[in-house]
Design a protein around this motif. Structure first.
Motif, short mmCIF file in Angstrom:
data_model
loop_
_atom_site.label_atom_id
_atom_site.label_comp_id
_atom_site.label_asym_id
_atom_site.label_seq_id
_atom_site.Cartn_x
_atom_site.Cartn_y
_atom_site.Cartn_z
N ALA A 97 0.83 -1.20 0.00
CA ALA A 97 0.00 0.00 0.00
C ALA A 97 0.87 1.26 0.00
N TRP A 98 1.92 1.24 0.82
CA TRP A 98 2.80 2.41 0.86
C TRP A 98 3.53 2.59 -0.46
N LEU A 99 3.96 1.49 -1.08
CA LEU A 99 4.65 1.58 -2.37
C LEU A 99 3.74 2.12 -3.46
N GLN A 100 2.47 1.73 -3.42
CA GLN A 100 1.53 2.28 -4.40
C GLN A 100 1.36 3.78 -4.20
N GLU A 101 1.30 4.20 -2.94
CA GLU A 101 1.20 5.62 -2.65
C GLU A 101 2.47 6.36 -3.10
N TRP A 102 3.62 5.73 -2.89
CA TRP A 102 4.88 6.33 -3.33
C TRP A 102 4.92 6.46 -4.86
N LYS A 108 8.59 -3.90 -9.84
CA LYS A 108 7.36 -4.17 -10.59
C LYS A 108 6.20 -3.36 -10.01
N VAL A 109 6.11 -3.29 -8.68
CA VAL A 109 5.04 -2.53 -8.04
C VAL A 109 5.16 -1.05 -8.37
N LEU A 110 6.41 -0.54 -8.41
CA LEU A 110 6.63 0.88 -8.69
C LEU A 110 6.57 1.20 -10.18
N GLY A 111 6.42 0.19 -11.01
CA GLY A 111 6.31 0.43 -12.45
C GLY A 111 7.62 0.79 -13.11
N ILE A 112 8.73 0.26 -12.62
CA ILE A 112 10.05 0.52 -13.20
C ILE A 112 10.39 -0.61 -14.16
N THR A 113 10.61 -0.29 -15.41
CA THR A 113 10.99 -1.27 -16.42
C THR A 113 12.49 -1.48 -16.35
#
Length: 733
Positions: free
Chosen positions: A471-476, A684-689
């Motif tokens: 949840a915190w990573l999604q908010e970040w 992956k959660v942060l959307g970094i390729t």
């Protein structure tokens, strides 16, 4: 002021009268332009203002110099550990250290250094004797001139010309021998240091295993500090020996012609002035050592820039590095300005005491023999008195200069104390490392570092399943997307075009079209490379060494020009490079996470230390790093961090910046498999390729495509089937 009064005070001489009339006219013209009372007030206010400004500036500079702490920490300065005191005073320790170094510079009485010292002594003695002869000739010539004895005058001039030949030789030889003596000292001392420092692996122990005896700025100490010390020691000998010799010979000569009164008056004056000088003398020895340390730090930051140029370029850290280098040079500038200001104030005091007041005392010394009739002066005529005056003046000036040099000798000794301290510390640290040998290390497990509370249980390198960071990573991720435009304002990056080469095009994905990778030496590494990477499609790159893996990223980071083809890529700040050995900047623990940003940038983005703690916890679940250091700690982080901690810091830096694409070059080789899996899942959660350079087959599970180079210019692009390809070797088909 009444001009008539001025005229009455001036002797009846036409030259004096002409000068006085001009001064009176100038004063009268000034009176017409500016009223007398206003002029006096302006001059008075200007004098008071200038003095107040100088005093305030001196106090402020001194206060800032004492209170300011060096922001850059080149050395490991832990406040909790006792610090070694840097002795730069002129005391027994200084003389013991100096004696040890002198034994190295002059090993025996048969050495070239000792013979050079003897020759220099002979030259100094000859120079003093020639000075006495020149004083006698000058006095005799003045007597003959006043008496109009032209034949004797011509003979005196001829004698002076003959004496000037050896005097010129001696003066020039003194300068040459002083420089050569310093050079011989440097050669002897440098060879000794090289022998001890480069014996076995002492140089490695000194820079990597030294512990408390680790040598800071070894290059500065071995090169510049030794040179400065040898120059100071050579000049110190001439500065010390010549005044002492002059003092003995000129005093003896003056006692013969003037009696004891005049020399004793001169001695008494310089004793008083020397005592006053000691009261106001700043600690130039400590300031000199500090100057050398700052110069070493400045050299170190430039060396770090050269050594880590590629990593800094990938991070686009030129702005941050410029701040660091400017800060280091600013420390030198401020310190040098402060020292120069102190030298200026001391120079004013020295000039007043040693030059002008000494001249006033000298006039008194010249009057005493004539006034009291010492050595028959009262019965001499004007020609004889002229001879005595010229001769005694030159002798008195030479004596006062000798005494003045002895009074000022404290300046040079205190300056030399700084260099002696630096060189002696180098020798002592090398000796300590050499005597310690290869003693074993004490084993301290990373997970056994005590917590802040003595009763706290040990925490293993495992993730607590009860703590959900998703949840915190999604908010970040959401916050990072909102701040992306603000972060871009820090950079001024636009896509560059290569004249006669390929084309860079800005886009939201990465695509290579018919790109050939050519090294700076002209070697073709990869030919006609074409592939496309869309967001959230991770790519694994493999191949032998020298096949072009790193070269691909240098082109992607625009470090190398594009030889041919087209590359579509995001802006440079949207691609982050994470090498196997990450670059650690000079600064705090916080700076390691946010590099190349600074604390002001971090606050502007609304990021707090709690956010950084969450990011670090993602890669350091047991909190080892934050249990050892706080965010504001300054260390030599390359030495403080273990290999695994460096890679954890680098990945936390990646999560902080949250770029669209990241290049991972074997950057998880020193962490556990669980931490490695967590890192890839967090990306992956942060959307970094990800572009990952690795030779471990198990990492295929985190990637979608594989790019293989064969090292002969060929390449292969395949889609990864994790279930089937997990056990296949990473080699070119």
């Amino acid at each position: 002021m009444d001009t008539n009064l001025v005229s009455s005070l001036i002797p009846d001489n036409r030259a004096f009268k002409r000068a006085s009339s001009k001064l009176a006219a100038l004063f009268s013209a000034t009176q017409h332009r500016l009223p007398t009372t206003i002029g006096k007030k302006v001059l008075l206010l200007a004098a008071i203002g200038g003095g107040a400004f100088s005093l305030v500036r001196f106090i402020k500079t001194k206060k800032n110099n004492k209170q300011s702490a060096l922001v850059l920490d080149i050395k490991d300065k832990d406040k909790d550990q006792p610090k070694k005191k840097n002795v730069t005073r002129v005391d027994a320790v200084f003389f013991r250290r100096l004696a040890k170094i002198v034994k190295i510079c002059i090993p025996s009485m048969r050495s070239k250094e000792f013979l050079s010292l003897l020759y220099l002594t002979a030259l100094l003695f000859a120079r003093t004797m020639l000075s006495v002869s020149i004083a006698e000739i000058a006095g005799k010539n003045a007597q003959n001139l006043v008496a109009r004895k032209w034949k004797e005058m011509g003979e005196g001039v001829l004698k002076f010309a003959l004496v000037s030949v050896p005097a010129s030789f001696v003066n020039s030889s003194l300068k040459y021998e002083t420089d050569m003596l310093a050079l011989r000292f440097r050669k002897r001392l440098s060879e000794y240091v090289h022998k001890e420092y480069l014996e076995g692996v002492n140089f490695y122990k000194a820079s990597h295993l030294g512990g408390s005896d680790k040598i800071d700025n070894a290059d500065q100490r071995v090169t510049s500090d030794i040179e400065q010390f040898c120059n100071s020691m050579s000049n110190l000998y001439t500065t010390l020996f010549k005044p002492v010799l002059d003092l003995v010979l000129f005093t003896r000569k003056l006692v013969v012609v003037m009696g004891w009164g005049s020399p004793l008056l001169m001695f008494g004056y310089f004793i008083v002035s020397g005592f006053l000088k000691k009261l106001i003398m700043p600690p130039f020895g400590r300031l000199t050592a500090k100057q050398s340390e700052l110069e070493g730090n400045y050299r170190t930051v430039h060396q770090r820039l050269i050594t880590n140029a590629e990593e800094i370029a990938f991070y686009d850290g030129s702005r941050k590095e410029r701040q660091i280098i400017n800060l280091s040079f600013g420390d030198i500038y401020n310190h040098t300005s402060y020292v120069s200001y102190l030298k200026c104030l001391v120079g004013i005091f020295d000039g007043f005491l040693v030059k002008y007041c000494a001249s006033i005392v000298g006039y008194g010394c010249m009057v005493l023999p004539i006034y009291f009739g010492i050595r028959g002066s009262s019965g001499k005529d004007s020609t004889e008195l002229t001879k005595d005056y010229i001769r005694n003046t030159q002798l008195m000036v030479a004596l006062s200069q000798a005494i003045g040099q002895l009074v000022l000798l404290g300046n040079k000794i205190t300056n030399m104390a700084g260099y002696t301290s630096r060189v002696s510390e180098l020798l002592e640290m090398i000796k300590s490392i050499k005597e310690r040998g290869t003693s074993q290390f004490t084993i301290v497990h990373e997970d056994e570092i005590p917590l802040s509370s003595a009763n706290s249980p040990m925490i293993s390198d495992k993730y607590d399943a009860a703590v959900d960071m998703s949840a915190w990573l999604q908010e970040w991720r959401r916050r990072s997307d909102e701040l992306r435009a603000v972060k871009r304002s820090l950079y001024n990056n636009t896509v560059r075009q290569v004249s006669g080469g390929g084309t860079f095009v800005e886009g939201d994905y990465i695509k290579f079209e018919d790109v050939s990778i050519v090294s700076p030496e002209g070697k073709l590494l990869v030919s006609d490379l074409s592939f496309q990477v869309n967001p959230n499609s991770n790519v694994m790159i493999t191949g032998p060494n020298g096949s072009g893996k790193s070269s691909l990223f240098r082109i992607l980071g625009e470090l190398w020009p594009l030889h041919c083809g087209t590359v579509i890529k995001p802006r440079k700040e949207d691609i982050l490079f994470v090498p196997q050995k990450p670059y650690l900047v000079l600064g705090t623990l916080r700076d390691q996470i946010i590099y190349p940003h600074n604390a002001e940038d971090m606050k502007k983005f609304g990021v707090t230390d709690d956010d950084l703690q969450h990011l670090l916890t993602t890669v350091d679940p047991n909190g080892t790093i934050l249990r050892q250091w706080s965010w504001d700690n300054r260390k030599d982080w390359n030495s403080a961090f273990s290999g695994g901690q460096k890679q954890r810091i680098a990945m936390a830096r990646l999560f902080y910046h949250r770029p669209q694409f990241a290049i991972l070059d074997e950057c998880t080789s020193a962490v556990s498999d669980e931490v490695e899996d967590k890192i890839y899942n967090t990306c992956k959660v942060l959307g970094i390729t990800l572009f990952t350079v690795s030779h471990r087959p198990q990492l295929r599970a985190h990637h979608d495509y594989q790019l293989l180079f064969d090292g002969r210019g060929k390449w292969e692009w395949t889609k990864i089937n994790a279930a089937e390809d997990m056990k296949k070797p990473l080699s070119f088909k």
